[in-house]
Design a protein around this motif. Structure first.
Motif, mmCIF file in Angstrom:
data_model
loop_
_atom_site.group_PDB
_atom_site.id
_atom_site.type_symbol
_atom_site.label_atom_id
_atom_site.label_comp_id
_atom_site.label_asym_id
_atom_site.label_seq_id
_atom_site.Cartn_x
_atom_site.Cartn_y
_atom_site.Cartn_z
ATOM 1 N N PRO A 182 0.822 -1.177 0.073
ATOM 2 C CA PRO A 182 -0.042 -0.056 -0.024
ATOM 3 C C PRO A 182 0.669 1.250 -0.003
ATOM 4 C CG PRO A 182 0.049 -0.940 2.004
ATOM 5 C CD PRO A 182 0.839 -2.004 1.366
ATOM 6 N N SER A 183 0.357 2.306 -0.477
ATOM 7 C CA SER A 183 1.174 3.677 -0.466
ATOM 8 C C SER A 183 0.100 4.758 -0.343
ATOM 9 C CB SER A 183 1.856 3.873 -2.019
ATOM 10 O OG SER A 183 0.646 3.770 -2.845
ATOM 11 N N ARG A 184 -1.056 4.445 0.107
ATOM 12 C CA ARG A 184 -1.704 5.487 0.609
ATOM 13 C C ARG A 184 -2.289 5.266 2.016
ATOM 14 N NH1 ARG A 184 -5.267 8.419 -3.155
ATOM 15 N NH2 ARG A 184 -4.165 8.534 -5.272
ATOM 16 N N ILE A 185 -2.573 6.392 3.041
ATOM 17 C CA ILE A 185 -3.109 6.165 4.116
ATOM 18 C C ILE A 185 -4.501 5.920 3.813
ATOM 19 C CG2 ILE A 185 -3.643 7.389 6.477
ATOM 20 C CD1 ILE A 185 -1.141 9.067 5.971
ATOM 21 N N PRO A 186 -5.028 4.564 4.538
ATOM 22 C CA PRO A 186 -6.437 4.357 4.492
ATOM 23 C C PRO A 186 -7.394 5.279 4.812
ATOM 24 C CG PRO A 186 -4.989 2.455 5.391
ATOM 25 C CD PRO A 186 -4.185 3.718 5.547
ATOM 26 N N ALA A 187 -8.512 5.317 4.246
ATOM 27 C CA ALA A 187 -9.334 6.461 4.551
ATOM 28 C C ALA A 187 -10.010 6.260 6.021
ATOM 29 C CB ALA A 187 -10.749 6.433 3.702
ATOM 30 N N ASP A 188 -10.105 5.249 6.511
ATOM 31 C CA ASP A 188 -10.652 5.058 7.834
ATOM 32 C C ASP A 188 -9.586 5.326 8.845
ATOM 33 O OD1 ASP A 188 -9.077 2.734 7.337
ATOM 34 O OD2 ASP A 188 -10.582 1.315 8.165
ATOM 35 N N VAL A 189 -8.438 5.629 8.654
ATOM 36 C CA VAL A 189 -7.391 5.869 9.662
ATOM 37 C C VAL A 189 -7.790 7.198 10.495
ATOM 38 C CG1 VAL A 189 -4.895 6.299 10.208
ATOM 39 C CG2 VAL A 189 -5.567 4.555 8.927
ATOM 40 N N SER A 190 -7.939 7.292 11.731
ATOM 41 C CA SER A 190 -8.247 8.657 12.499
ATOM 42 C C SER A 190 -7.193 9.667 12.362
ATOM 43 C CB SER A 190 -8.778 8.342 13.846
ATOM 44 O OG SER A 190 -8.428 9.398 14.504
ATOM 45 N N LYS A 191 -7.560 10.897 11.731
ATOM 46 C CA LYS A 191 -6.479 11.688 11.604
ATOM 47 C C LYS A 191 -6.004 12.180 12.719
ATOM 48 C CE LYS A 191 -5.916 16.090 9.109
ATOM 49 N NZ LYS A 191 -6.295 17.087 8.108
ATOM 50 N N ALA A 192 -7.022 12.460 13.737
ATOM 51 C CA ALA A 192 -6.489 12.920 15.107
ATOM 52 C C ALA A 192 -5.909 12.054 16.026
ATOM 53 C CB ALA A 192 -7.972 12.960 16.153
ATOM 54 N N ARG A 193 -5.938 10.568 15.705
ATOM 55 C CA ARG A 193 -5.079 9.770 16.486
ATOM 56 C C ARG A 193 -3.746 9.635 15.718
ATOM 57 N NH1 ARG A 193 -9.198 5.425 18.000
ATOM 58 N NH2 ARG A 193 -8.703 4.178 16.060
ATOM 59 N N PHE A 194 -3.858 9.601 14.369
ATOM 60 C CA PHE A 194 -2.571 9.522 13.912
ATOM 61 C C PHE A 194 -1.591 10.851 14.381
ATOM 62 C CE2 PHE A 194 0.179 11.201 10.463
ATOM 63 C CZ PHE A 194 0.996 10.324 10.205
ATOM 64 N N LEU A 195 -2.231 12.120 14.264
ATOM 65 C CA LEU A 195 -1.272 13.367 14.555
ATOM 66 C C LEU A 195 -0.997 13.248 15.833
ATOM 67 C CD1 LEU A 195 -3.448 16.038 12.515
ATOM 68 C CD2 LEU A 195 -1.364 14.771 11.848
ATOM 69 N N ALA A 196 -1.787 12.887 17.045
ATOM 70 C CA ALA A 196 -1.318 12.542 18.279
ATOM 71 C C ALA A 196 -0.284 11.655 18.482
ATOM 72 C CB ALA A 196 -2.499 12.182 19.086
ATOM 73 N N ALA A 197 -0.504 10.545 17.402
ATOM 74 C CA ALA A 197 0.906 9.558 17.624
ATOM 75 C C ALA A 197 2.022 10.003 17.075
ATOM 76 C CB ALA A 197 0.434 8.225 16.682
ATOM 77 N N ILE A 198 2.017 11.046 16.268
ATOM 78 C CA ILE A 198 3.284 11.489 15.822
ATOM 79 C C ILE A 198 3.887 12.620 16.401
ATOM 80 C CG2 ILE A 198 2.472 13.180 13.775
ATOM 81 C CD1 ILE A 198 4.057 11.572 11.768
ATOM 82 N N GLY A 199 3.021 12.918 17.611
ATOM 83 C CA GLY A 199 3.472 14.071 18.342
ATOM 84 C C GLY A 199 3.246 15.470 17.724
ATOM 85 N N LEU A 200 2.047 15.539 17.209
ATOM 86 C CA LEU A 200 1.632 16.576 16.736
ATOM 87 C C LEU A 200 0.174 16.971 17.246
ATOM 88 C CD1 LEU A 200 1.373 17.098 12.816
ATOM 89 C CD2 LEU A 200 0.929 18.945 14.498
ATOM 90 N N ASP A 201 0.238 18.089 17.993
ATOM 91 C CA ASP A 201 -1.007 18.557 18.684
ATOM 92 C C ASP A 201 -1.642 19.705 17.991
ATOM 93 O OD1 ASP A 201 -0.074 20.957 19.792
ATOM 94 O OD2 ASP A 201 0.332 19.753 21.563
ATOM 95 N N LYS A 202 -2.755 20.339 18.154
ATOM 96 C CA LYS A 202 -3.439 21.590 17.303
ATOM 97 C C LYS A 202 -2.371 22.483 17.314
ATOM 98 C CE LYS A 202 -8.177 20.340 17.575
ATOM 99 N NZ LYS A 202 -8.387 19.702 18.647
ATOM 100 N N LYS A 203 -1.832 23.000 18.515
ATOM 101 C CA LYS A 203 -0.940 24.021 18.756
ATOM 102 C C LYS A 203 0.311 24.514 17.944
ATOM 103 C CE LYS A 203 -3.092 24.529 23.070
ATOM 104 N NZ LYS A 203 -2.720 23.377 23.685
#
Ligand SMILES: NC(=O)c1ccc[n+]([C@@H]2O[C@H](COP(=O)([O-])OP(=O)(O)OC[C@H]3O[C@@H](n4cnc5c(N)ncnc54)[C@H](O)[C@@H]3O)[C@@H](O)[C@H]2O)c1
Ligand SMILES: [Zn+2]
Length: 362
Positions: A307-328
């Motif tokens: 696969p080369s694309r992020i599956p549509a059902d991956v939660s963006k919020a959970r992913f961004l938190a996992a990568i150390g990225l919050d809103k601010k």
């Protein structure tokens, strides 16, 4: 006569070890172990699947050579990399007479190599161990380099050590029994190694394309031996992962965040495959990598059914938190390894968050 090329890796601990690669090598392992460890207690650590496929054969081979191996198995799968299983193994090893001069044989995929290697690193302050990797991931990546460890409730591979094996025995013929999905997992690491380190190997992979989904004979042997040689050459330059070895984390920053945010529904290889495509896309977008090189990567991944694309059902919020990225934050908490061209990576790059966010709907 079949010749087995040898690769000797110097370890900073004033030891070096040989990585043997050869189709048909498996049946010669007992003789090779006997030559170097005659008279020592031998303990094979494996998982339930590999015990059935190859463990019994290896145990018989060692017994016929005059050794008295004891075989211990753990349940197959990532969950075996736990302190609970480590403790159970210590108990069985000690009850059966483990000594400082015993030999542990890690027979299995990356889970077994990491787990048995960790047990070997810590029991009686360090036992010699050898790796007999049976999955593609283990043959091209995890069996070489000396990183051993287990998981913690707070994350993967958080408890571990550097404990280089005394030898690595790689027989690519053992891969014939792997499932397609497990083989593909390993192919993702092969693509990573080629893209990060070796343009000519990347071109070789492109030329063989979909044939690599189920290779045999000389193609399989070349696939494994070139990958493990490249991995070994990087480990030889940076055994303790302080510099150049980090290029092998290409695809893993996003890959690990995808694994965590999908609660391991994506396999490691699938996550790394998506991670490589996403990180190469970021590199192209910030003007580091030619778009054509990014497209070559995606094309090869597709040919290998990775696969080369992020599956549509991956939660963006959970992913961004996992990568150390919050809103601010406007920069991710994590440093990236990004490609400048095929075969050249830059380590420790900060990526502005809009580039990470824009991966959704790519
Ligand atoms: N130490 C390192 O440098 C390093 C590098 C990469 C990965 N790893 C670790 O490796 C692990 C993943 O390794 P893996 O993908 O090999 O997983 P794995 O060891 O769980 O093996 C995958 C599955 O394949 C089965 N299997 C293994 N060999 C087989 C064979 N020849 N035929 C049929 N089935 C076989 C296993 O029983 C298991 O069910 C992860 O824990 C990862 O953290 C470590
Ligand atoms: Zn990996």
């Amino acid at each position: 006569m079949v010749r087995y090329p040898q690769l000797t890796l110097k370890s900073n601990r004033e030891r070096s070890y040989v990585v043997h690669v050869g189709i048909g090598l498996f049946k010669r392992i007992p003789a090779m172990i006997l030559r170097d460890w005659k008279g020592r207690g031998v303990f094979i650590i494996t998982d339930a699947n590999v015990r059935r496929l190859y463990g019994t054969q290896l145990q018989h081979g060692l017994t016929s050579s005059g050794m008295s191996p004891l075989m211990l198995d753990v349940p197959a799968g990532e969950n075996a990399k736990s302190l609970k299983i480590v403790t159970a193994l210590y108990t069985q090893l000690l009850q059966h007479g483990l000594r400082r001069d015993s030999l542990i044989v890690a027979l299995g995929g990356g889970v077994i190599g990491d787990l048995a290697g960790f047990v070997a690193a810590t029991a009686l302050r360090g036992i010699t161990f050898v790796q007999v990797p049976t999955s593609l991931v283990a043959q091209v990546d995890s069996s070489v380099g000396g990183k051993v460890g287990i998981n913690h409730a707070l994350g993967k591979n958080l408890i571990g050590a550097f404990h280089p094996p005394a030898a690595v025995f790689i027989d690519p013929a053992l891969l014939q029994s792997l499932t397609q999905r497990e083989f593909r997992n390993g192919l993702a690491e092969v693509v990573k190694i080629a893209f990060a380190l070796a343009p000519d190997f990347f071109t070789w992979l492109e030329r063989h394309g979909s044939d690599l989904r189920k290779p045999s004979g000389s193609v399989l042997r070349a696939l494994v031996s070139r990958s493990v040689w490249l991995k070994a050459s990087i480990v030889a330059r940076d055994e303790f992962d302080r510099g150049i070895r980090r290029v092998l984390n290409f695809g893993h920053t996003i890959g690990h965040a995808l694994e965590a945010s999908t609660r391991y529904q994506l396999s490691h290889g699938e996550a790394v495959s998506i991670g490589m495509a996403a990180e190469a896309k970021i590199a192209a977008e910030i003007g580091l990598l030619k778009r054509a090189d990014y497209q070559r990567l995606v094309h090869l991944l597709k040919a290998l059914r990775l696969p080369s694309r992020i599956p549509a059902d991956v939660s963006k919020a959970r992913f961004l938190a996992a990568i150390g990225l919050d809103k601010k934050s406007d920069i991710t908490g994590t440093k990236f390894v990004l490609p400048r061209r095929i075969g050249e990576m830059l380590i420790g790059i900060d990526v502005p968050t809009p580039f990470v966010r824009s991966l959704w709907g790519q």
